[in-house]
Design a protein around this motif. Structure first.
Motif, PDB file in Angstrom:
ATOM      1  N   MET A 223      39.744  79.676  23.092  1.00  0.00           N
ATOM      2  CA  MET A 223      39.316  78.805  23.886  1.00  0.00           C
ATOM      3  C   MET A 223      40.506  77.431  24.398  1.00  0.00           C
ATOM      4  SD  MET A 223      36.019  75.720  23.729  1.00  0.00           S
ATOM      5  CE  MET A 223      34.659  76.893  24.147  1.00  0.00           C
ATOM      6  N   ALA A 224      40.532  77.741  25.535  1.00  0.00           N
ATOM      7  CA  ALA A 224      41.510  76.896  26.198  1.00  0.00           C
ATOM      8  C   ALA A 224      41.073  75.092  25.764  1.00  0.00           C
ATOM      9  CB  ALA A 224      41.827  77.168  27.660  1.00  0.00           C
ATOM     10  N   ARG A 225      42.275  75.082  26.126  1.00  0.00           N
ATOM     11  CA  ARG A 225      42.027  73.308  24.750  1.00  0.00           C
ATOM     12  C   ARG A 225      42.853  72.323  26.790  1.00  0.00           C
ATOM     13  NH1 ARG A 225      37.566  71.362  22.281  1.00  0.00           N
ATOM     14  NH2 ARG A 225      37.641  72.736  20.749  1.00  0.00           N
ATOM     15  N   PHE A 226      42.880  71.521  27.377  1.00  0.00           N
ATOM     16  CA  PHE A 226      43.867  70.869  28.182  1.00  0.00           C
ATOM     17  C   PHE A 226      43.508  68.956  27.155  1.00  0.00           C
ATOM     18  CE2 PHE A 226      41.929  74.614  29.611  1.00  0.00           C
ATOM     19  CZ  PHE A 226      42.611  74.954  30.362  1.00  0.00           C
ATOM     20  N   SER A 227      44.771  68.311  27.466  1.00  0.00           N
ATOM     21  CA  SER A 227      45.520  67.336  27.890  1.00  0.00           C
ATOM     22  C   SER A 227      44.324  66.309  29.256  1.00  0.00           C
ATOM     23  CB  SER A 227      46.102  66.621  27.617  1.00  0.00           C
ATOM     24  OG  SER A 227      46.545  67.461  26.065  1.00  0.00           O
ATOM     25  N   ALA A 228      43.706  65.497  29.069  1.00  0.00           N
ATOM     26  CA  ALA A 228      43.345  64.589  30.180  1.00  0.00           C
ATOM     27  C   ALA A 228      44.396  63.976  30.886  1.00  0.00           C
ATOM     28  CB  ALA A 228      42.820  63.675  29.886  1.00  0.00           C
ATOM     29  N   ASP A 229      44.396  64.210  32.216  1.00  0.00           N
ATOM     30  CA  ASP A 229      45.164  63.729  32.992  1.00  0.00           C
ATOM     31  C   ASP A 229      45.440  62.287  32.702  1.00  0.00           C
ATOM     32  OD1 ASP A 229      47.046  62.503  35.373  1.00  0.00           O
ATOM     33  OD2 ASP A 229      46.305  64.561  36.218  1.00  0.00           O
ATOM     34  N   PRO A 230      46.496  61.450  32.616  1.00  0.00           N
ATOM     35  CA  PRO A 230      46.451  59.941  32.370  1.00  0.00           C
ATOM     36  C   PRO A 230      45.824  59.478  33.464  1.00  0.00           C
ATOM     37  CG  PRO A 230      48.217  60.881  31.476  1.00  0.00           C
ATOM     38  CD  PRO A 230      47.402  61.932  31.971  1.00  0.00           C
ATOM     39  N   ALA A 231      46.544  59.738  35.027  1.00  0.00           N
ATOM     40  CA  ALA A 231      46.058  58.661  35.982  1.00  0.00           C
ATOM     41  C   ALA A 231      44.481  59.391  36.727  1.00  0.00           C
ATOM     42  CB  ALA A 231      47.142  58.756  37.034  1.00  0.00           C
ATOM     43  N   ALA A 232      44.322  60.253  36.210  1.00  0.00           N
ATOM     44  CA  ALA A 232      42.856  60.433  36.347  1.00  0.00           C
ATOM     45  C   ALA A 232      41.852  60.163  35.906  1.00  0.00           C
ATOM     46  CB  ALA A 232      42.479  62.234  36.265  1.00  0.00           C
ATOM     47  N   HIS A 233      41.780  59.967  34.122  1.00  0.00           N
ATOM     48  CA  HIS A 233      41.338  59.202  33.274  1.00  0.00           C
ATOM     49  C   HIS A 233      41.195  57.617  33.686  1.00  0.00           C
ATOM     50  CE1 HIS A 233      39.702  56.772  29.823  1.00  0.00           C
ATOM     51  NE2 HIS A 233      39.548  57.789  29.412  1.00  0.00           N
ATOM     52  N   ARG A 234      42.451  57.354  34.321  1.00  0.00           N
ATOM     53  CA  ARG A 234      42.598  55.761  34.688  1.00  0.00           C
ATOM     54  C   ARG A 234      41.251  55.475  36.011  1.00  0.00           C
ATOM     55  NH1 ARG A 234      47.503  55.815  36.917  1.00  0.00           N
ATOM     56  NH2 ARG A 234      46.279  55.468  38.854  1.00  0.00           N
ATOM     57  N   ASP A 235      41.702  56.388  37.058  1.00  0.00           N
ATOM     58  CA  ASP A 235      41.122  56.656  38.061  1.00  0.00           C
ATOM     59  C   ASP A 235      39.318  56.383  37.772  1.00  0.00           C
ATOM     60  OD1 ASP A 235      43.939  56.184  39.447  1.00  0.00           O
ATOM     61  OD2 ASP A 235      43.373  58.131  40.275  1.00  0.00           O
ATOM     62  N   LEU A 236      39.048  57.597  37.247  1.00  0.00           N
ATOM     63  CA  LEU A 236      37.559  57.415  37.055  1.00  0.00           C
ATOM     64  C   LEU A 236      36.761  56.759  36.491  1.00  0.00           C
ATOM     65  CD1 LEU A 236      35.065  59.037  36.713  1.00  0.00           C
ATOM     66  CD2 LEU A 236      35.762  59.796  34.840  1.00  0.00           C
ATOM     67  N   SER A 237      37.914  55.675  35.366  1.00  0.00           N
ATOM     68  CA  SER A 237      37.215  54.301  34.336  1.00  0.00           C
ATOM     69  C   SER A 237      37.339  53.905  35.730  1.00  0.00           C
ATOM     70  CB  SER A 237      38.591  53.927  33.602  1.00  0.00           C
ATOM     71  OG  SER A 237      38.318  55.035  32.712  1.00  0.00           O
ATOM     72  N   TYR A 238      38.543  53.237  36.682  1.00  0.00           N
ATOM     73  CA  TYR A 238      37.967  52.341  37.489  1.00  0.00           C
ATOM     74  C   TYR A 238      36.885  52.314  38.565  1.00  0.00           C
ATOM     75  CZ  TYR A 238      39.893  50.020  41.695  1.00  0.00           C
ATOM     76  OH  TYR A 238      39.752  48.483  42.458  1.00  0.00           O
TER      77      TYR A 238
END
Length: 82
Positions: A1-16
């Motif tokens: 199963m592939a694992r990916f790290s969250a894109d920090p900018a995407a995580h920030r934008d979703l939180s905002y």
């Protein structure tokens, strides 16, 4: 199963752009197609319950349309771009 790290900018934008805790301080308007085949209209009740639990339901207005497509609302239902 592939694992990916969250894109920090995407995580920030979703939180905002969203607060899944219900701790909203500005008015929120939701518009949902009743027969949306991808996102069930029942999600609106869950969102309302989240805001109620957080004591912020006074900020929520929910409205519904009769469309049966996802993201295919009529032109008059989209906000005009400024």
């Amino acid at each position: 199963m592939a694992r990916f790290s969250a894109d920090p900018a995407a995580h920030r934008d979703l939180s905002y752009d969203s607060d899944l805790t219900g701790q909203v301080s500005l008015p929120v308007l939701t518009l949902h197609a009743i027969d949306d085949p991808q996102v069930f209209v029942e999600h609106e009740a869950a969102y309302r319950a989240t805001l109620q639990g957080a004591g912020q339901v006074r900020h929520l207005v929910q409205t519904f349309t009769k469309e049966s497509e996802h993201s295919e609302l009529s032109n008059s239902e989209y906000a005009e771009e400024q």
